[in-house]
Design an enzyme around this catalytic site. Sequence first.
Site, PDB file in Angstrom:
ATOM      1  NE  ARG A 100      86.478  27.562  31.534  1.00 28.52           N
ATOM      2  CZ  ARG A 100      87.166  28.572  31.039  1.00 28.52           C
ATOM      3  NH1 ARG A 100      86.793  29.809  31.285  1.00 28.52           N
ATOM      4  NH2 ARG A 100      88.226  28.352  30.289  1.00 28.52           N
ATOM      5  CD  GLU A 171      94.270  30.339  35.728  1.00 30.97           C
ATOM      6  OE1 GLU A 171      93.509  29.709  34.993  1.00 30.97           O
ATOM      7  OE2 GLU A 171      94.685  31.472  35.431  1.00 30.97           O
TER       8      GLU A 171
HETATM    9  C1  8ZB Z   1      90.247  34.208  30.658  1.00 34.06           C
HETATM   10  C2  8ZB Z   1      91.035  33.571  29.586  1.00 34.06           C
HETATM   11  C3  8ZB Z   1      90.622  33.980  28.201  1.00 34.06           C
HETATM   12  C4  8ZB Z   1      91.647  33.557  27.175  1.00 34.06           C
HETATM   13  C5  8ZB Z   1      91.633  31.753  25.732  1.00 34.06           C
HETATM   14  C6  8ZB Z   1      90.843  32.858  25.070  1.00 34.06           C
HETATM   15  C7  8ZB Z   1      91.362  34.069  25.799  1.00 34.06           C
HETATM   16  C8  8ZB Z   1      89.888  30.009  26.227  1.00 34.06           C
HETATM   17  C9  8ZB Z   1      90.680  28.316  25.141  1.00 34.06           C
HETATM   18  C10 8ZB Z   1      91.551  29.395  24.957  1.00 34.06           C
HETATM   19  C11 8ZB Z   1      92.898  28.113  23.640  1.00 34.06           C
HETATM   20  C12 8ZB Z   1      91.008  27.086  24.511  1.00 34.06           C
HETATM   21  N1  8ZB Z   1      91.021  30.430  25.641  1.00 34.06           N
HETATM   22  N2  8ZB Z   1      89.656  28.726  25.927  1.00 34.06           N
HETATM   23  N3  8ZB Z   1      92.646  29.302  24.211  1.00 34.06           N
HETATM   24  N4  8ZB Z   1      92.123  27.028  23.775  1.00 34.06           N
HETATM   25  N5  8ZB Z   1      90.213  26.014  24.653  1.00 34.06           N
HETATM   26  O1  8ZB Z   1      91.661  32.144  27.075  1.00 34.06           O
HETATM   27  O2  8ZB Z   1      91.082  32.909  23.696  1.00 34.06           O
HETATM   28  O3  8ZB Z   1      92.602  34.446  25.263  1.00 34.06           O
END
Ligand code: 8ZB
Length: 484
Positions: A100, A171
Amino acid sequence: MELSVKQMDPEEFGRQRQEVLTAWPTGKEVDFDEAVAYQKELPAAKVMAAKLAQGKAKGVTYAQPRAGVALISEHIELLRYLQDEGGADLLPTTIDSYTRQNRYKEAQGGIEESRSIGRSMLNGFPAVNHGVMACRRVVESVGVPVQVRHGTPDARLLAEVTLAGGFTDFEGGSISYNIPYAKDVPVENTIKYWQYVDRLVGLYEENGVRINREPFGPLTGTLVPPSISHAVGVIEAVLAVAQGVKSLSLGYGQCGNLIQDVAALHTLPLLAQEYLKKLGYPEVMITTVFHQWMGGFPQDEAKAYGVISWGAVAAALGKATKVIVKTPHEALGIPTKEANAAGLRTTKQVLNMLRDQTLPQTEELTLEEKMILRETRLILDKVLELGEGDMAVGSVRAFQAGVIDVPFAPSRFNVGKILPARDTTGAVRILDFGCLPFDREIRDFHQERIARRGRDEGRDPSFQMVIDDIYAIGKGMLVGRPRG
Ligand code: 8ZB
């Protein structure tokens, strides 16, 4: 290149493309004509825009998780599990934090470390490092469309590699992946980076391949007034369509009050259509995305399922085309595949039970819709005025002037003066308007609603309410009342 909403000229795009594709060795795997041919061979069931169009026509809400790990076969195993055991209708590939930030060398280190330790040492899938063929392996291993989800201010190379790799949805956006994610990146820069991404999608479109684009709706989370996130969503829709994008999913993050959340879902596509039309752009396909609670979560898994279910209710009753699902591990970090699938199953149970129900169009719902429409129009009209008709120029000036102001954002290009607070029903209102271009009637409405909460709680509205609201959900509540 001077900032403008207009479509990028081909020379500028070609010049940037050379630079973008040589930033990391996998860039040379991208062959646009071959990628178009590959995309055209994908079955309709794997094309996001086609599937979303179907869902919209049927009035169903699809469930999509977040998921991404460092290594290819583990990532495939994870996505298959979420599809088969979680019942995911659509799949993601969440990109790791190094990618990112365009730190591909460090992502490479993470891949190697993950290989030697035997578990993922990255918080997502490093798609640029793995390259075009690895992305295709992912897409070919599952039966539903796969979207790239990330948080990247400059996602030009990521888009080139993943779209050539068969992903059908991307996205992000110039404001939504800058202001909530970065401290030091000027809005003008990210508008230009994302015009490249949108132009790339436009080129696929002109070659017969429809890629869906999804601005990141929730911005900083559960206390963003709907009109602010809607204004950003509409701006990013306009910027995308100007570059030739034809399929858009507009997002909104759950605030927690059902009526406000449903009103927000109803008004978002209306506003986008209205401004696209007003500015003379062609009609495009617009669907909606609802994000389950993007704030702090209870540690207790049973309580977390309650939060997840409430988000599923709002998504279903608001007739969102898609809901992004949380997991019972949200308070802890990256979920296991089992916890991730459990969040999906909880959500799908609620969606199925509510699929034939809607929220009645009460006076209250109509009032919420009216307020969101009026506020968003005031912001957007001011943006256009500041930009002398140009949405790109206007956006930069609007952030400078605080006409768009995202609460709690880390960016130094965001004024950061406004303060939101919940009213006594949990709806998000505005306590301090900063420089938002709102008229007397709107200000009175917000003040009156917050004053009512103050009376209920026996205290004057103040910054303490904002703090209490931020911590409320961790204590099992939506509204942060004194003494629980
Ligand atoms: C802005 C987005 C945050 C959300 C989830 C976080 C939070 C981030 C992963 C993921 C599963 C991943 N999140 N990276 N969920 N696998 N590699 O995005 O927990 O809810």
